[in-house]
Design a protein around this motif. Structure first.
Motif, PDB file in Angstrom:
ATOM      1  N   ASP A 107       0.861  -1.181   0.000  1.00  0.00           N
ATOM      2  CA  ASP A 107       0.000   0.000   0.000  1.00  0.00           C
ATOM      3  C   ASP A 107       0.900   1.234   0.000  1.00  0.00           C
ATOM      4  O   ASP A 107       1.364   1.690   1.047  1.00  0.00           O
ATOM      5  CB  ASP A 107      -0.896  -0.009   1.242  1.00  0.00           C
ATOM      6  N   LEU A 108       1.167   1.771  -1.184  1.00  0.00           N
ATOM      7  CA  LEU A 108       2.138   2.848  -1.342  1.00  0.00           C
ATOM      8  C   LEU A 108       1.550   3.979  -2.162  1.00  0.00           C
ATOM      9  O   LEU A 108       1.047   3.765  -3.266  1.00  0.00           O
ATOM     10  CB  LEU A 108       3.399   2.312  -2.025  1.00  0.00           C
ATOM     11  N   ASP A 109       1.584   5.169  -1.609  1.00  0.00           N
ATOM     12  CA  ASP A 109       1.142   6.367  -2.327  1.00  0.00           C
ATOM     13  C   ASP A 109       2.373   7.039  -2.931  1.00  0.00           C
ATOM     14  O   ASP A 109       3.284   7.445  -2.202  1.00  0.00           O
ATOM     15  CB  ASP A 109       0.439   7.334  -1.374  1.00  0.00           C
ATOM     16  N   VAL A 110       2.410   7.145  -4.249  1.00  0.00           N
ATOM     17  CA  VAL A 110       3.524   7.787  -4.953  1.00  0.00           C
ATOM     18  C   VAL A 110       2.988   9.033  -5.639  1.00  0.00           C
ATOM     19  O   VAL A 110       2.102   8.944  -6.502  1.00  0.00           O
ATOM     20  CB  VAL A 110       4.160   6.846  -5.993  1.00  0.00           C
ATOM     21  N   THR A 111       3.510  10.188  -5.244  1.00  0.00           N
ATOM     22  CA  THR A 111       3.071  11.468  -5.811  1.00  0.00           C
ATOM     23  C   THR A 111       4.276  12.233  -6.321  1.00  0.00           C
ATOM     24  O   THR A 111       5.282  12.364  -5.615  1.00  0.00           O
ATOM     25  CB  THR A 111       2.335  12.317  -4.763  1.00  0.00           C
ATOM     26  N   MET A 112       4.175  12.734  -7.539  1.00  0.00           N
ATOM     27  CA  MET A 112       5.215  13.584  -8.125  1.00  0.00           C
ATOM     28  C   MET A 112       4.734  15.019  -8.158  1.00  0.00           C
ATOM     29  O   MET A 112       3.592  15.300  -8.553  1.00  0.00           O
ATOM     30  CB  MET A 112       5.552  13.121  -9.544  1.00  0.00           C
ATOM     31  N   VAL A 113       5.596  15.946  -7.758  1.00  0.00           N
ATOM     32  CA  VAL A 113       5.337  17.378  -7.899  1.00  0.00           C
ATOM     33  C   VAL A 113       6.415  17.950  -8.819  1.00  0.00           C
ATOM     34  O   VAL A 113       7.608  17.823  -8.541  1.00  0.00           O
ATOM     35  CB  VAL A 113       5.364  18.100  -6.541  1.00  0.00           C
ATOM     36  N   THR A 114       5.998  18.556  -9.912  1.00  0.00           N
ATOM     37  CA  THR A 114       6.943  19.084 -10.890  1.00  0.00           C
ATOM     38  C   THR A 114       6.471  20.438 -11.396  1.00  0.00           C
ATOM     39  O   THR A 114       5.268  20.676 -11.541  1.00  0.00           O
ATOM     40  CB  THR A 114       7.117  18.107 -12.066  1.00  0.00           C
ATOM     41  N   ALA A 115       7.402  21.328 -11.669  1.00  0.00           N
ATOM     42  CA  ALA A 115       7.064  22.697 -12.051  1.00  0.00           C
ATOM     43  C   ALA A 115       6.592  22.804 -13.495  1.00  0.00           C
ATOM     44  O   ALA A 115       5.927  23.777 -13.862  1.00  0.00           O
ATOM     45  CB  ALA A 115       8.263  23.614 -11.830  1.00  0.00           C
ATOM     46  N   SER A 116       6.943  21.839 -14.324  1.00  0.00           N
ATOM     47  CA  SER A 116       6.644  21.938 -15.750  1.00  0.00           C
ATOM     48  C   SER A 116       5.611  20.903 -16.167  1.00  0.00           C
ATOM     49  O   SER A 116       5.624  19.762 -15.695  1.00  0.00           O
ATOM     50  CB  SER A 116       7.916  21.740 -16.579  1.00  0.00           C
ATOM     51  N   GLU A 117       4.745  21.284 -17.065  1.00  0.00           N
ATOM     52  CA  GLU A 117       3.796  20.342 -17.651  1.00  0.00           C
ATOM     53  C   GLU A 117       4.480  19.395 -18.634  1.00  0.00           C
ATOM     54  O   GLU A 117       3.904  18.390 -19.039  1.00  0.00           O
ATOM     55  CB  GLU A 117       2.682  21.094 -18.378  1.00  0.00           C
ATOM     56  N   ARG A 118       5.717  19.725 -18.994  1.00  0.00           N
ATOM     57  CA  ARG A 118       6.420  18.964 -20.015  1.00  0.00           C
ATOM     58  C   ARG A 118       7.561  18.132 -19.425  1.00  0.00           C
ATOM     59  O   ARG A 118       8.340  18.630 -18.608  1.00  0.00           O
ATOM     60  CB  ARG A 118       7.003  19.909 -21.078  1.00  0.00           C
ATOM     61  N   HIS A 119       7.634  16.895 -19.849  1.00  0.00           N
ATOM     62  CA  HIS A 119       8.805  16.066 -19.573  1.00  0.00           C
ATOM     63  C   HIS A 119       9.695  16.161 -20.813  1.00  0.00           C
ATOM     64  O   HIS A 119       9.333  15.676 -21.888  1.00  0.00           O
ATOM     65  CB  HIS A 119       8.398  14.619 -19.312  1.00  0.00           C
ATOM     66  N   TYR A 120      10.841  16.800 -20.658  1.00  0.00           N
ATOM     67  CA  TYR A 120      11.745  17.033 -21.786  1.00  0.00           C
ATOM     68  C   TYR A 120      12.780  15.920 -21.910  1.00  0.00           C
ATOM     69  O   TYR A 120      13.157  15.280 -20.928  1.00  0.00           O
ATOM     70  CB  TYR A 120      12.483  18.357 -21.615  1.00  0.00           C
ATOM     71  N   MET A 121      13.265  15.739 -23.141  1.00  0.00           N
ATOM     72  CA  MET A 121      14.430  14.905 -23.409  1.00  0.00           C
ATOM     73  C   MET A 121      15.538  15.842 -23.889  1.00  0.00           C
ATOM     74  O   MET A 121      15.694  16.101 -25.091  1.00  0.00           O
ATOM     75  CB  MET A 121      14.102  13.848 -24.474  1.00  0.00           C
ATOM     76  N   PRO A 122      16.336  16.388 -22.960  1.00  0.00           N
ATOM     77  CA  PRO A 122      17.312  17.425 -23.308  1.00  0.00           C
ATOM     78  C   PRO A 122      18.306  17.063 -24.405  1.00  0.00           C
ATOM     79  O   PRO A 122      18.719  17.960 -25.164  1.00  0.00           O
ATOM     80  CB  PRO A 122      18.014  17.699 -21.971  1.00  0.00           C
ATOM     81  N   PRO A 123      18.750  15.789 -24.550  1.00  0.00           N
ATOM     82  CA  PRO A 123      19.673  15.516 -25.655  1.00  0.00           C
ATOM     83  C   PRO A 123      19.118  15.872 -27.025  1.00  0.00           C
ATOM     84  O   PRO A 123      19.881  16.137 -27.962  1.00  0.00           O
ATOM     85  CB  PRO A 123      19.912  14.000 -25.533  1.00  0.00           C
ATOM     86  N   LEU A 124      17.790  15.893 -27.150  1.00  0.00           N
ATOM     87  CA  LEU A 124      17.201  16.267 -28.439  1.00  0.00           C
ATOM     88  C   LEU A 124      17.295  17.763 -28.710  1.00  0.00           C
ATOM     89  O   LEU A 124      17.048  18.194 -29.840  1.00  0.00           O
ATOM     90  CB  LEU A 124      15.739  15.808 -28.490  1.00  0.00           C
ATOM     91  N   PHE A 125      17.665  18.545 -27.707  1.00  0.00           N
ATOM     92  CA  PHE A 125      17.837  19.983 -27.943  1.00  0.00           C
ATOM     93  C   PHE A 125      18.968  20.233 -28.946  1.00  0.00           C
ATOM     94  O   PHE A 125      18.918  21.173 -29.731  1.00  0.00           O
ATOM     95  CB  PHE A 125      18.129  20.729 -26.643  1.00  0.00           C
ATOM     96  N   MET A 126      20.003  19.394 -28.906  1.00  0.00           N
ATOM     97  CA  MET A 126      21.072  19.527 -29.899  1.00  0.00           C
ATOM     98  C   MET A 126      20.537  19.251 -31.297  1.00  0.00           C
ATOM     99  O   MET A 126      20.920  19.926 -32.265  1.00  0.00           O
ATOM    100  CB  MET A 126      22.233  18.584 -29.578  1.00  0.00           C
TER     101      MET A 126
END
Length: 382
Positions: A30-49
């Motif tokens: 019985d485990l409650d897992v909650t994520m709090v994140t500032a951005s609505e987007r999950h980025y893949m930074p290597p694709l920025f190049m």
């Protein structure tokens, strides 16, 4: 019910959240897992190049983090963390919410400290954010020839092989555009390219950079950046276009957790990435990797997240095996080719020791790397 609160929706937070939730469901915990994140987007930074070089669009670099609720089953709250109260096991947010926890997983990444070195804020381009990548793409598309400098003021920085990868990709980029009069120089605090990855990878980058006619200058200390020159203690390098790598440090909201030895990084103990002052707090980000002898890149963070998540499960469930830090595969671009390297790790009491070597060199590795990034994001697209 045990409560695990994850701060940050990047690689570390996503890996920890999906692992914790999947294993808790499998074992009937019985485990409650909650994520709090500032951005609505999950980025893949290597694709920025890739955005900067024109081989990926902006929309290909991210996926909605809220989709993790349906895909992986843990809760996601989009809000900015403003206060971490370890004594009372509470986290407060910009939206006025307070979150209580039994275990806290800090995956808040790092901040970029552009104003740390004279001239870095004012001059040059980068692709360490999507906005920066779009600006660099425009600058490169308008560049008709001249001197390009890829400058790193200090290390470690995010993605240690980036300056060398970028230099080799730039040579390909301009060759494909038929522009020959481009001089590319990497200025870096390491004495040889890729030295932190061992002799095999050093040899790979030196050979590839020689073939691509990329110069390498060891940076012995920053002096200043002017509108047309990078000045270090041992060199003055003219440029027509400057690409810069940002210095990094622990996020402001975590500044009270900084190490006395080096305030850029968090206080952390291994092998499972716990904060020494509060045993229920785990720190897995680029701010916690250097103190433990680890690399600041996505795959090392992935492995660290598994170690921390299994440590949490062990303490909740009792007897759950805590994972060892797994061998880390490093995949990168070369000049018209690619490489796959591997780093093996061993816990040495206060830090991890590593030994890295080259596995394979092939043009197919470029496709493998790009496919992995896109596949990762596709798993979050509904």
């Amino acid at each position: 019910m045990a409560r695990v609160l994850i701060l940050g929706g990047g690689t570390a937070g996503l890996v920890a959240g999906r692992y914790l939730k999947a294993e808790a469901d499998r074992l009937g915990i019985d485990l409650d897992v909650t994520m709090v994140t500032a951005s609505e987007r999950h980025y893949m930074p290597p694709l920025f190049m890739e955005v900067a070089l024109g081989s990926a669009s902006a929309d290909e670099t991210w996926a909605p983090i809220k989709n993790a609720e349906k895909v992986y089953g843990f809760k996601v709250e989009v809000d900015r963390v403003t206060e971490i109260d370890l004594a009372n096991r509470q986290v407060k947010t910009e939206g006025g919410k307070t979150y209580d926890y039994d275990y806290l997983f800090l995956g808040l990444g790092v901040k970029y400290v552009w104003d740390k070195y004279k001239g870095m804020s004012e001059y040059g381009y980068h692709n360490y954010t999507l906005e920066g990548a779009l600006e660099l793409h425009k600058a490169l598309s308008e560049f008709k020839g001249g001197k390009i400098v890829i400058y790193t003021p200090e290390g470690p920085h995010r993605c240690g092989i980036y300056p060398y990868e970028m230099s080799l990709n730039l040579r390909m980029y301009f060759e494909h555009r038929g522009i020959e009069n481009v001089e590319i120089t990497v200025v870096h605090p390491d004495k040889r390219p890729g030295i932190g990855l061992g002799p095999d990878l050093v040899r790979f980058f030196e050979r590839e950079m020689e073939k691509a006619n990329v110069k390498f200058i060891h940076n012995e200390g920053h002096v200043e950046i002017t509108p047309d020159k990078v000045v270090t203690k041992n060199a003055e390098v003219d440029y027509d276009l400057l690409i810069k790598i940002p210095p990094i440090a622990i996020p402001d909201v975590m500044s009270f957790m900084a190490s006395e030895k080096d305030p850029r990084w968090a206080k952390v103990i291994g092998p499972d990435f716990r904060y020494p002052d509060y045993d229920e707090v785990y720190i897995v980000s680029e701010a916690s990797m250097p103190p433990l002898g680890l690399l600041t890149a996505g795959v090392p963070l992935h492995n660290a997240s598994i170690v921390a998540a299994t440590s949490i499960l062990h303490r909740i469930h009792g007897g759950y095996p805590v994972a060892e830090y797994a061998p880390t595969m490093c995949v990168g671009h070369g000049y018209n080719t690619g490489f796959s390297g591997n780093c093996e790790y061993e816990w040495a009491g206060s830090k991890y020791k590593r030994e890295c070597y080259l596995l394979v060199k092939s043009p197919l590795v470029r496709l493998m790397k790009d496919s992995f990034y896109r596949g990762w994001l596709d798993s979050l697209r509904l």
